[in-house]
Design an enzyme around this catalytic site. Structure first.
Site, PDB file in Angstrom:
ATOM      1  N   ASP A 184       0.824  -1.211   0.000  1.00  0.00           N
ATOM      2  CA  ASP A 184       0.000   0.000   0.000  1.00  0.00           C
ATOM      3  C   ASP A 184       0.861   1.265   0.000  1.00  0.00           C
ATOM      4  O   ASP A 184       2.070   1.209   0.229  1.00  0.00           O
ATOM      5  CB  ASP A 184      -0.946  -0.007   1.210  1.00  0.00           C
ATOM      6  CG  ASP A 184      -0.277  -0.481   2.499  1.00  0.00           C
ATOM      7  OD1 ASP A 184       0.963  -0.462   2.574  1.00  0.00           O
ATOM      8  OD2 ASP A 184      -1.002  -0.856   3.433  1.00  0.00           O
ATOM      9  N   ASN A 201      -7.510  -2.961  14.411  1.00  0.00           N
ATOM     10  CA  ASN A 201      -8.892  -3.289  14.053  1.00  0.00           C
ATOM     11  C   ASN A 201      -8.946  -4.501  13.110  1.00  0.00           C
ATOM     12  O   ASN A 201      -9.980  -4.789  12.524  1.00  0.00           O
ATOM     13  CB  ASN A 201      -9.582  -2.076  13.414  1.00  0.00           C
ATOM     14  CG  ASN A 201      -8.867  -1.594  12.161  1.00  0.00           C
ATOM     15  OD1 ASN A 201      -7.933  -2.237  11.683  1.00  0.00           O
ATOM     16  ND2 ASN A 201      -9.308  -0.467  11.615  1.00  0.00           N
ATOM     17  N   HIS A 240      -7.167  -4.812  10.327  1.00  0.00           N
ATOM     18  CA  HIS A 240      -6.915  -4.538   8.909  1.00  0.00           C
ATOM     19  C   HIS A 240      -5.623  -5.189   8.428  1.00  0.00           C
ATOM     20  O   HIS A 240      -4.689  -5.384   9.203  1.00  0.00           O
ATOM     21  CB  HIS A 240      -6.963  -3.030   8.591  1.00  0.00           C
ATOM     22  CG  HIS A 240      -5.800  -2.232   9.059  1.00  0.00           C
ATOM     23  ND1 HIS A 240      -5.924  -0.986   9.629  1.00  0.00           N
ATOM     24  CD2 HIS A 240      -4.461  -2.462   9.032  1.00  0.00           C
ATOM     25  CE1 HIS A 240      -4.739  -0.505   9.924  1.00  0.00           C
ATOM     26  NE2 HIS A 240      -3.830  -1.374   9.572  1.00  0.00           N
ATOM     27  N   GLU A 262      -9.791  -2.059   5.511  1.00  0.00           N
ATOM     28  CA  GLU A 262     -10.377  -1.761   6.814  1.00  0.00           C
ATOM     29  C   GLU A 262     -11.631  -2.610   7.036  1.00  0.00           C
ATOM     30  O   GLU A 262     -12.209  -3.132   6.081  1.00  0.00           O
ATOM     31  CB  GLU A 262     -10.771  -0.276   6.858  1.00  0.00           C
ATOM     32  CG  GLU A 262      -9.613   0.672   6.579  1.00  0.00           C
ATOM     33  CD  GLU A 262      -8.708   0.875   7.788  1.00  0.00           C
ATOM     34  OE1 GLU A 262      -8.816   0.109   8.774  1.00  0.00           O
ATOM     35  OE2 GLU A 262      -7.879   1.797   7.743  1.00  0.00           O
TER      36      GLU A 262
END
Ligand code: F6R
Length: 241
Positions: free
Chosen positions: A67, A136, A138, A143
């Site tokens: 990313d 979380n 991810h 996400e």
């Protein structure tokens, strides 16, 4: 899933570097998927040591990063281009054209993402994908959501991810609001996956992701369905099991 349980971050880094080095030694012209963040920094340091000791060459390796922030130029201090140069690329013999990262400055998201998928495909697919995991759940910048995003795409960063990354920027306002990221299918298409998780603050999400139901609300949970995943985790991260 194979679980390699280690005592601490230092042992995690050595174990991860050994697995990556083994991949390169077995297939010198391999394709690596790489991650940024705190999880792989120690592993990169160990890989650099192996290279400097004359035991490992990246001369035939190709890399694709997971990313990149959208809107940051390559040479921005917080771009993932800069991170990779500082932590790995600059210190090893990876040919310059062999490192692929998404171009955060490309305003044409569709072109940028489709071009990245095509480049991975043209390179023969990813042999080993290195991952960290967010608090979380991810992976990459995928996400929690109501569905698994499949291919490389542009994503709006959640407030929690922007807050977690704020420590690297002067203020929350300076944290980019979007990123380009490989999708879940891109990641799952890798032949092997190596995910690194350390620290007590990841203990609950590790348990949820790897021992709970597979759900897009916890993107890393999809890794339970991949046939060749190695999780390297330290005692603190495994403490909720
Ligand atoms: C990094 C990336 C992220 C991180 C994750 C964990 O390229 O894609 O998914 O792997 O946010 O970050 P750290 O390792 O800093 O806890």
């Amino acid at each position: 899933m194979r679980l390699i349980s280690v005592s601490d971050y230092s042992a995690l880094s050595t174990a991860a570097a050994d697995l990556i080095a083994a991949q390169i030694l077995l297939k010198p012209a391999c394709v690596l998927g790489l991650a940024t963040g705190s999880s792989p920094v120690g592993a990169y340091r160990e890989l650099v040591k192996l290279h400097q000791a004359g035991r490992l060459s990246f001369s035939r390796v190709t890399t694709f990063n997971l990313d990149e922030y959208r809107g940051l130029p390559d040479d921005h201090p917080q771009s993932y281009h800069t991170f990779m140069n500082q932590n790995l690329f600059r210190a090893v013999d990876l040919p310059s054209g062999a490192a692929h990262l998404l171009d955060g400055m490309d305003p044409d998201a569709a072109r940028q993402c489709a071009g990245y998928e095509a480049a991975i495909h043209a390179a023969g697919g990813i042999d080993l994908q290195l991952l960290g995991m967010g608090h979380n759940g991810h992976i990459g910048f995928n996400e929690p959501a109501d569905f698994f995003p499949l291919d490389t795409h542009c994503v709006d960063l959640t407030p929690s991810t922007r807050q977690a990354n704020q420590r690297f920027f002067p203020s929350l306002d300076d944290v980019p609001r979007q990123a380009y990221t490989m999708g879940i299918r891109t990641i799952l298409s890798a032949r092997r996956i190596l995910i690194l998780v350390h620290g007590a603050d990841k203990a609950e999400i590790l348990k949820t992701a790897f021992y709970g139901p597979v759900t897009p609300q916890v993107p890393a949970s999809i890794l339970q369905l991949h046939s060749d995943v190695t999780l390297v985790a330290d005692e603190a991260a495994l403490s909720a099991l």
